[in-house]
Design a protein around this motif. Structure first.
Motif, mmCIF file in Angstrom:
data_model
loop_
_atom_site.group_PDB
_atom_site.id
_atom_site.type_symbol
_atom_site.label_atom_id
_atom_site.label_comp_id
_atom_site.label_asym_id
_atom_site.label_seq_id
_atom_site.Cartn_x
_atom_site.Cartn_y
_atom_site.Cartn_z
ATOM 1 N N LEU A 93 21.798 1.750 -37.893
ATOM 2 C CA LEU A 93 21.721 0.790 -36.788
ATOM 3 C C LEU A 93 21.672 1.454 -35.467
ATOM 4 O O LEU A 93 21.025 1.231 -34.661
ATOM 5 C CB LEU A 93 22.630 -0.506 -36.820
ATOM 6 N N ARG A 94 22.741 2.469 -35.222
ATOM 7 C CA ARG A 94 22.944 3.221 -34.363
ATOM 8 C C ARG A 94 21.607 4.080 -33.766
ATOM 9 O O ARG A 94 21.099 4.162 -32.648
ATOM 10 C CB ARG A 94 23.978 4.013 -34.165
ATOM 11 N N LYS A 95 21.119 4.671 -34.903
ATOM 12 C CA LYS A 95 19.802 5.389 -34.655
ATOM 13 C C LYS A 95 18.852 4.386 -34.046
ATOM 14 O O LYS A 95 18.056 4.903 -33.416
ATOM 15 C CB LYS A 95 19.483 6.033 -35.931
ATOM 16 N N PHE A 96 18.792 3.110 -34.685
ATOM 17 C CA PHE A 96 17.465 2.373 -34.353
ATOM 18 C C PHE A 96 17.836 1.918 -33.093
ATOM 19 O O PHE A 96 16.972 1.582 -31.956
ATOM 20 C CB PHE A 96 17.425 1.171 -35.340
ATOM 21 N N SER A 97 19.000 1.669 -32.529
ATOM 22 C CA SER A 97 19.353 0.983 -31.115
ATOM 23 C C SER A 97 18.989 2.077 -30.118
ATOM 24 O O SER A 97 18.450 1.783 -29.192
ATOM 25 C CB SER A 97 21.027 0.705 -31.176
ATOM 26 N N ALA A 98 19.291 3.499 -30.513
ATOM 27 C CA ALA A 98 19.091 4.479 -29.345
ATOM 28 C C ALA A 98 17.468 4.509 -29.388
ATOM 29 O O ALA A 98 16.898 4.735 -28.229
ATOM 30 C CB ALA A 98 19.556 5.732 -29.781
ATOM 31 N N LEU A 99 16.777 4.399 -30.458
ATOM 32 C CA LEU A 99 15.249 4.464 -30.279
ATOM 33 C C LEU A 99 14.717 3.284 -29.645
ATOM 34 O O LEU A 99 13.769 3.052 -28.865
ATOM 35 C CB LEU A 99 14.641 4.574 -31.634
ATOM 36 N N ARG A 100 15.386 2.091 -30.011
ATOM 37 C CA ARG A 100 14.763 0.650 -29.192
ATOM 38 C C ARG A 100 15.151 0.572 -27.823
ATOM 39 O O ARG A 100 14.384 0.360 -26.889
ATOM 40 C CB ARG A 100 15.972 -0.506 -29.918
ATOM 41 N N ALA A 101 16.332 1.533 -27.245
ATOM 42 C CA ALA A 101 16.529 1.669 -25.897
ATOM 43 C C ALA A 101 15.429 2.424 -25.055
ATOM 44 O O ALA A 101 15.167 2.375 -23.951
ATOM 45 C CB ALA A 101 17.764 2.323 -25.819
ATOM 46 N N VAL A 102 14.651 3.196 -25.904
ATOM 47 C CA VAL A 102 13.558 3.971 -25.237
ATOM 48 C C VAL A 102 12.313 3.467 -25.726
ATOM 49 O O VAL A 102 11.139 3.980 -25.374
ATOM 50 C CB VAL A 102 13.483 5.443 -25.686
ATOM 51 N N GLY A 103 11.881 2.185 -25.981
ATOM 52 C CA GLY A 103 10.870 1.528 -26.050
ATOM 53 C C GLY A 103 10.285 1.263 -27.573
ATOM 54 O O GLY A 103 9.064 0.966 -27.737
ATOM 55 N N GLU B 64 9.916 8.622 -26.357
ATOM 56 C CA GLU B 64 9.967 7.479 -25.346
ATOM 57 C C GLU B 64 8.676 7.858 -24.961
ATOM 58 O O GLU B 64 7.843 6.794 -24.500
ATOM 59 C CB GLU B 64 11.071 7.735 -24.393
ATOM 60 N N LYS B 65 8.225 8.917 -24.458
ATOM 61 C CA LYS B 65 6.726 9.007 -24.000
ATOM 62 C C LYS B 65 5.694 8.834 -24.891
ATOM 63 O O LYS B 65 4.729 8.083 -24.569
ATOM 64 C CB LYS B 65 6.547 10.645 -23.380
ATOM 65 N N LEU B 66 5.968 9.168 -26.188
ATOM 66 C CA LEU B 66 4.856 8.935 -27.104
ATOM 67 C C LEU B 66 4.713 7.363 -27.318
ATOM 68 O O LEU B 66 3.895 7.012 -27.538
ATOM 69 C CB LEU B 66 5.262 9.711 -28.367
ATOM 70 N N ALA B 67 5.969 6.658 -27.182
ATOM 71 C CA ALA B 67 5.859 5.196 -27.683
ATOM 72 C C ALA B 67 5.145 4.563 -26.687
ATOM 73 O O ALA B 67 4.497 3.475 -26.932
ATOM 74 C CB ALA B 67 7.472 4.646 -27.730
ATOM 75 N N LYS B 68 5.321 4.964 -25.162
ATOM 76 C CA LYS B 68 4.545 4.399 -24.177
ATOM 77 C C LYS B 68 2.955 4.807 -24.358
ATOM 78 O O LYS B 68 2.431 3.904 -23.855
ATOM 79 C CB LYS B 68 5.088 4.952 -22.655
ATOM 80 N N VAL B 69 2.823 6.186 -24.766
ATOM 81 C CA VAL B 69 1.179 6.446 -24.982
ATOM 82 C C VAL B 69 0.701 5.348 -26.132
ATOM 83 O O VAL B 69 -0.466 4.680 -25.805
ATOM 84 C CB VAL B 69 1.141 7.729 -25.410
ATOM 85 N N ALA B 70 1.399 5.130 -27.071
ATOM 86 C CA ALA B 70 1.193 4.150 -28.138
ATOM 87 C C ALA B 70 0.970 2.757 -27.535
ATOM 88 O O ALA B 70 -0.036 2.041 -27.829
ATOM 89 C CB ALA B 70 1.992 4.317 -29.190
ATOM 90 N N GLN B 71 2.006 2.248 -26.832
ATOM 91 C CA GLN B 71 1.803 0.773 -26.240
ATOM 92 C C GLN B 71 0.429 0.995 -25.545
ATOM 93 O O GLN B 71 0.091 -0.429 -25.368
ATOM 94 C CB GLN B 71 3.071 0.597 -25.415
#
Length: 658
Positions: free
Chosen positions: A285-295, A250-257
């Motif tokens: 789909l569950r794996k992607f959903s969990a990752l989507r939930a953190v951005g 999640e932190k990494l995705a925020k840095v990227a954004q």
């Protein structure tokens, strides 16, 4: 009173006035230079990387000084505002005063920043130029001198374009004096960046974060998280991530954004997936959903480096028939189409799914490619590594063949500078990015580089990959390579030169075969060839001159590792490269002894043998140094200009009798 005496008296009277401190507001005026000012040099065209589509000089130059006025609409993103503030502060600006509009008489340095959606910003630009880059992610930078100031505009087609404009401005202010200029620029390819897709030790989260910050500086827009050794992305792909790891992602995705980088999460279910099993679809789909939930909103399914001649489950045999290449393609398309449909329903604005096929390494027609072309949803992006796993070159016709084979423009996964295969053991791959044909941007959907296990060392090649993807027709490999060295050196000239000397010893670019696609140490080889030729010519003056030049270069070569160690900006590079720097120092001393031996032999001095023996001993010590344990998939003795330096030191005693 003579004219000379008048000038002297005037200087004495005015000198104290020039030394009086001035306020920031005065600084903007007093440091300003106009086209009529007395400049030490004429206005010159700056070097910008990646190369802009269009760049033209105006008349005159100016300095930012200590104070600027900023006109910034509310729509400018906070990350872009923060970047601009940092750029200005790093350039020596002490006061940034925000104002609502530019005055009729511009008395100071005024910077207007915003997107093309802001009429006021576009109107300010029109005071300088009628040109405007309207391409997606494009931008225009324009500046002009006024009577007592300067107007500078940074205009983006969109938020990404505006961010890129500020990154270009960051390079412009490396100069003390800024020229009046008009830059129109936009990327040739919509996807540019890196894929952490190597085997062996993955990058740490800190290294990934640093790499994303670096990618932003070269105007990349994509980072694909695909480490082969992440168990939750491959061996245990069905299992959810631990909470701590999910928070790190999640932190990494925020840095990227915040850096305008699309963070793409890749999963590799191929070794165990059952393509027809609804439970495995739901696990994805569950794996992607969990990752989507953190951005994280961009996803990728990797089906490379797997066996497709047998099924992982009986259900696939029942559903798709006997195992084989054609059946595997149909099965893969079945699963991926379902994933894409679900993604589109949940997040309609998300980027399309990306996949890498099992046959990713050529463009030859095959039953697998024909079936994938027929059955795979056309919106799904397909990756391709070129004419081989590590291709020596990629042409426009190669890309056109791939388009035909896969039924869409492919997304190039370029396996350079990755060093996770046997032929690259003991090597850092630091050559320029070459032998990719200008014009490929018309035939591809994007390019990403697969880097080395060494993050910072990878930046040399990645800079070239991204610069090519931004403007393949204007790309200059050698100049971009030198720019990457200067960036790594913090723009210190002696450190940059030492790095380039080191890079030259790591220019060999291997393939999976016996023939590399780039030759080793071309600069050093040219110098050593000149020494051999001068000795062979039999002319004493030429021989002695060549040997003297060799001695000078050998001293610089031997000293370069020390310059790098004590001058490099990011010391993590030293950690990555320390065995190569140690070996280079020893090889440099061996070359110094070799030069001394040749000089002695040229003078019929019996001491020549002692020098040559010392060189042989030092070369043996250098050859014994090993790569960093555990850092790469394949380890071994570090290579320094191998085939060039070792050969010359070995044959040198036979060149002159003594």
């Amino acid at each position: 009173m003579t004219n000379n005496f008048k000038k002297l008296l005037l200087a004495v009277v005015t000198m104290p006035l020039l030394c009086v401190s001035i306020s920031p507001a005065q600084s903007a005026k007093d440091t300003f230079l106009t086209k009529s000012s007395s400049l030490p040099d004429p206005s010159t065209l700056p070097s910008i990387f990646p190369t802009p589509v269009s760049i033209e000089l105006g008349k005159g130059s100016f300095m930012l000084g200590q104070s600027v006025f900023l006109v910034s609409p509310a729509m400018v993103g906070s990350e872009t505002q923060s970047l601009l503030t940092k750029v200005l502060k790093d350039a020596g600006v002490q006061t940034i005063k925000t104002v609502k509009k530019i005055p009729k008489i511009i008395d100071g340095i005024y910077i207007v920043i915003g997107t093309q959606e802001e009429p006021y910003v576009v109107d300010a630009l029109k005071q300088i130029t009628n040109t405007l880059d309207t391409n997606t992610n494009g931008y225009t930078i324009a500046s002009k001198l006024t009577y007592k100031g300067a107007l500078l505009t940074l205009v983006g087609k969109d938020a990404d374009g505006l961010f890129y404009a500020v990154q270009t401005f960051r390079q412009l202010v490396n100069r003390a004096v800024l020229p009046a200029i008009v830059i129109n620029d936009h990327p040739a390819l919509p996807i540019r960046g890196t894929i952490e897709g190597f085997y062996g030790k993955p990058w740490s989260m800190k290294e990934r974060e640093k790499h994303i910050h670096f990618l932003a500086t070269v105007k990349a827009n994509t980072f694909i998280y695909s480490p082969k050794d992440d168990p939750y992305a491959r061996d245990r792909w069905r299992d959810p991530y631990p909470t701590a790891t999910l928070k790190e992602l999640e932190k990494l995705a925020k840095v990227a954004q915040s850096n305008h980088i699309n963070f793409v999460y890749a999963i590799s279910p191929g070794p165990t997936v059952c393509f027809a099993d609804p439970d495995d679809l739901q696990a994805l789909l569950r794996k992607f959903s969990a990752l989507r939930a953190v951005g994280i909103h961009s996803f990728y399914v990797a089906l490379d480096d797997i066996e497709y001649t047998k099924w992982n489950c009986e259900l696939d045999s029942i559903t798709f028939g006997p195992s084989g290449a054609e059946a595997a393609a149909r099965a893969q398309a079945h699963l991926l189409n379902a994933v894409q449909a679900s993604m589109k329903e949940i997040d309609p604005v998300a980027p399309p799914l990306i996949m890498v096929p099992t046959e990713y390494y050529d463009a030859k027609e095959s039953p697998y490619k024909a079936a994938l072309r027929k059955h795979l949803n056309p919106s799904i992006v397909v990756q391709w590594t070129g004419t081989d796993v590590v291709p020596p070159a990629i042409s426009i016709s190669d890309a056109q063949a791939a388009t035909k084979a896969f039924g869409r423009k492919t997304f190039l996964w370029d396996n350079y500078p990755v060093n996770d295969y046997q032929e690259s053991s003991g090597r850092l791959l630091l050559a320029p990015y070459i032998r990719r044909e200008a014009g490929l941007s018309k035939e591809l959907s994007g390019i990403v580089s697969n880097p080395m296990n060494q993050e910072i060392a990878s930046r040399i090649a990645v800079t070239g990959v991204v610069a090519f993807a931004w403007n393949d027709k204007g790309y200059d490999a050698e100049r971009t390579w030198k720019f990457a060295a200067r960036e790594l050196a913090g723009w210190n000239k002696s450190v940059s030169e030492a790095l380039l000397t080191f890079f030259d010893t790591q220019r060999l670019a291997p393939t999976f075969g016996t023939h590399p696609w780039q030759a080793q140490a071309p600069s050093l080889k040219a110098l050593l060839d000149n020494v051999e030729d001068a000795i062979a010519n039999g002319n004493p003056a030429s021989r002695n001159q060549a040997i003297a030049q060799l001695a000078e270069h050998a001293a610089n070569f031997a000293h370069s590792p020390e310059i790098i160690r004590y001058g490099i900006v990011d010391t993590a590079f030293i950690t990555e490269a320390w065995p190569w720097l140690d070996a280079m120092s020893l090889w440099g001393k061996a070359l110094e002894s070799t030069a001394a031996g040749l000089k002695a032999a040229s003078q019929s001095d019996s001491e020549a043998g002692r020098y040559f023996e010392e060189a042989k001993k030092l070369a043996a010590e250098a050859s014994a140094i090993q790569s960093v344990p555990g850092a790469t998939r394949f380890e071994g003795s570090v290579k320094i200009a191998d085939g060039v330096l070792d050969r010359f030191i070995a044959i040198a005693p036979s060149l002159i009798s003594f």
